[in-house]
Design an enzyme around this catalytic site. Sequence first.
Site, mmCIF file in Angstrom:
data_model
loop_
_atom_site.group_PDB
_atom_site.id
_atom_site.type_symbol
_atom_site.label_atom_id
_atom_site.label_comp_id
_atom_site.label_asym_id
_atom_site.label_seq_id
_atom_site.Cartn_x
_atom_site.Cartn_y
_atom_site.Cartn_z
ATOM 1 N N HIS A 14 0.718 -1.101 -0.031
ATOM 2 C CA HIS A 14 -0.082 0.015 -0.014
ATOM 3 C C HIS A 14 0.972 1.159 -0.098
ATOM 4 C CE1 HIS A 14 -4.240 -1.539 1.086
ATOM 5 N NE2 HIS A 14 -3.438 -2.671 0.831
ATOM 6 N N GLY A 17 5.358 4.831 -2.532
ATOM 7 C CA GLY A 17 6.913 5.145 -3.192
ATOM 8 C C GLY A 17 7.468 3.795 -3.508
ATOM 9 N N LYS A 18 7.214 2.642 -2.677
ATOM 10 C CA LYS A 18 7.620 1.408 -3.061
ATOM 11 C C LYS A 18 7.159 1.230 -4.504
ATOM 12 C CE LYS A 18 7.725 -1.080 1.428
ATOM 13 N NZ LYS A 18 7.159 -2.121 2.107
ATOM 14 N N GLU A 45 -1.709 -7.477 9.187
ATOM 15 C CA GLU A 45 -0.700 -6.824 10.436
ATOM 16 C C GLU A 45 0.393 -7.600 10.484
ATOM 17 O OE1 GLU A 45 -1.118 -6.515 15.250
ATOM 18 O OE2 GLU A 45 -2.696 -7.565 14.429
ATOM 19 N N ASP A 74 9.505 -6.029 2.308
ATOM 20 C CA ASP A 74 9.488 -5.417 3.735
ATOM 21 C C ASP A 74 10.916 -4.943 3.819
ATOM 22 O OD1 ASP A 74 7.721 -5.193 5.911
ATOM 23 O OD2 ASP A 74 9.726 -5.891 7.120
ATOM 24 N N SER A 75 10.890 -3.542 4.207
ATOM 25 C CA SER A 75 12.168 -2.887 4.385
ATOM 26 C C SER A 75 12.243 -1.881 5.218
ATOM 27 C CB SER A 75 12.306 -2.144 2.908
ATOM 28 O OG SER A 75 11.140 -1.397 2.591
ATOM 29 N N TYR A 156 12.272 7.705 4.659
ATOM 30 C CA TYR A 156 13.653 8.371 5.022
ATOM 31 C C TYR A 156 14.571 8.703 4.189
ATOM 32 C CZ TYR A 156 11.797 6.133 9.545
ATOM 33 O OH TYR A 156 10.842 5.494 10.398
HETATM 34 P P1 ITT Z 1 3.791 -2.101 2.772
HETATM 35 O O1 ITT Z 1 3.888 -2.941 4.085
HETATM 36 O O2 ITT Z 1 2.287 -1.832 2.429
HETATM 37 O O3 ITT Z 1 4.515 -2.527 1.532
HETATM 38 P P2 ITT Z 1 4.938 -0.202 4.480
HETATM 39 O O4 ITT Z 1 5.191 1.279 4.201
HETATM 40 O O5 ITT Z 1 4.155 -0.523 5.661
HETATM 41 O O6 ITT Z 1 4.219 -0.554 3.054
HETATM 42 P P3 ITT Z 1 7.050 -1.518 5.486
HETATM 43 O O7 ITT Z 1 6.476 -2.288 6.319
HETATM 44 O O8 ITT Z 1 8.213 -2.488 4.903
HETATM 45 O O9 ITT Z 1 6.250 -0.896 4.390
HETATM 46 O O10 ITT Z 1 7.813 -0.014 6.013
HETATM 47 C C1 ITT Z 1 9.117 0.278 5.590
HETATM 48 C C2 ITT Z 1 9.254 1.516 5.881
HETATM 49 O O11 ITT Z 1 10.867 1.870 5.901
HETATM 50 C C3 ITT Z 1 8.684 2.285 4.952
HETATM 51 O O12 ITT Z 1 7.292 3.023 5.324
HETATM 52 C C4 ITT Z 1 9.528 3.406 4.622
HETATM 53 O O13 ITT Z 1 9.451 4.645 5.220
HETATM 54 C C5 ITT Z 1 10.996 3.139 4.815
HETATM 55 N N1 ITT Z 1 11.735 2.667 3.812
HETATM 56 C C6 ITT Z 1 11.772 1.464 3.194
HETATM 57 N N2 ITT Z 1 12.366 1.658 2.040
HETATM 58 C C7 ITT Z 1 12.647 2.945 1.914
HETATM 59 C C8 ITT Z 1 13.590 3.535 1.142
HETATM 60 O O14 ITT Z 1 13.733 2.980 -0.226
HETATM 61 N N3 ITT Z 1 13.553 4.814 1.075
HETATM 62 C C9 ITT Z 1 13.020 5.426 2.179
HETATM 63 N N4 ITT Z 1 12.476 4.916 3.053
HETATM 64 C C10 ITT Z 1 12.237 3.692 3.012
#
Ligand code: ITT
Length: 198
Positions: A14, A17-18, A45, A74-75, A156
């Site tokens: 969701h 950006g990703k 969740e 997941d990142s 970030y």
């Molecule tokens: P989905 O689970 O729906 O994919 P989410 O935003 O909840 O979206 P995550 O749980 O993986 O995803 O959270 C990862 C967060 O880490 C994400 O919201 C970003 O703020 C940060 N992040 C991950 N990759 C990034 C990137 O390439 N640049 C900047 N911030 C990043």
Amino acid sequence: MKLKTGDTLILATHNQGKLEEIQTLLSPYGLNINSSGNLGIEEPEETENTFEGNALLKAKYTAVKTGQISLADDSGLVVPALDGMPGIYSARWAGPERNFAVAREKVNTLLEDKPRNAYFLCVLAITWPDGSSKVFEGQSHGEIVWPTRGEGGFGYDSMFVPSGDTRTYAQMTKIEKAQSSHRAKAFKLFQETLLDVY
Ligand code: ITT
């Protein structure tokens, strides 16, 4: 278990950006791409305590809901001086409103004068409708800077300068970010394993 032109792949995210970065990385392969956000499938969740666990949880959930091959990411940002935080909590540090100005400020405030080295980590998980899965990981190492710089990217990006560069990821185009990003590195492994043209 290769992917081929015309296969449907559901991106289990969701996060806009990703989604845009993954769509750019997948654009040469002729896949039929959709996303769980676009299909109105709610987010599960994230109950696991590793990136891999949460990536698999999201990919499996979406594969079950859609009956299609699903890819999750997941990142997060890992800061050793903060005991690895925000890590798997990177999205949650921005609160329910997903206010990343607040999350970035929190990282900077907690860091004080501690070492500013950090890295982004990305685990991509793909799950087929029969439940089988594969995972791929990439990391991008660099430094936290303050004040933030740049308007591009997401999360970030505006406080992270990858090693070997002077710009934050938010000061780069998507193509430039993909030269060193954690997501692009995980994707390269994904591509070498599952896509025929590379
Ligand atoms: P989905 O689970 O729906 O994919 P989410 O935003 O909840 O979206 P995550 O749980 O993986 O995803 O959270 C990862 C967060 O880490 C994400 O919201 C970003 O703020 C940060 N992040 C991950 N990759 C990034 C990137 O390439 N640049 C900047 N911030 C990043």
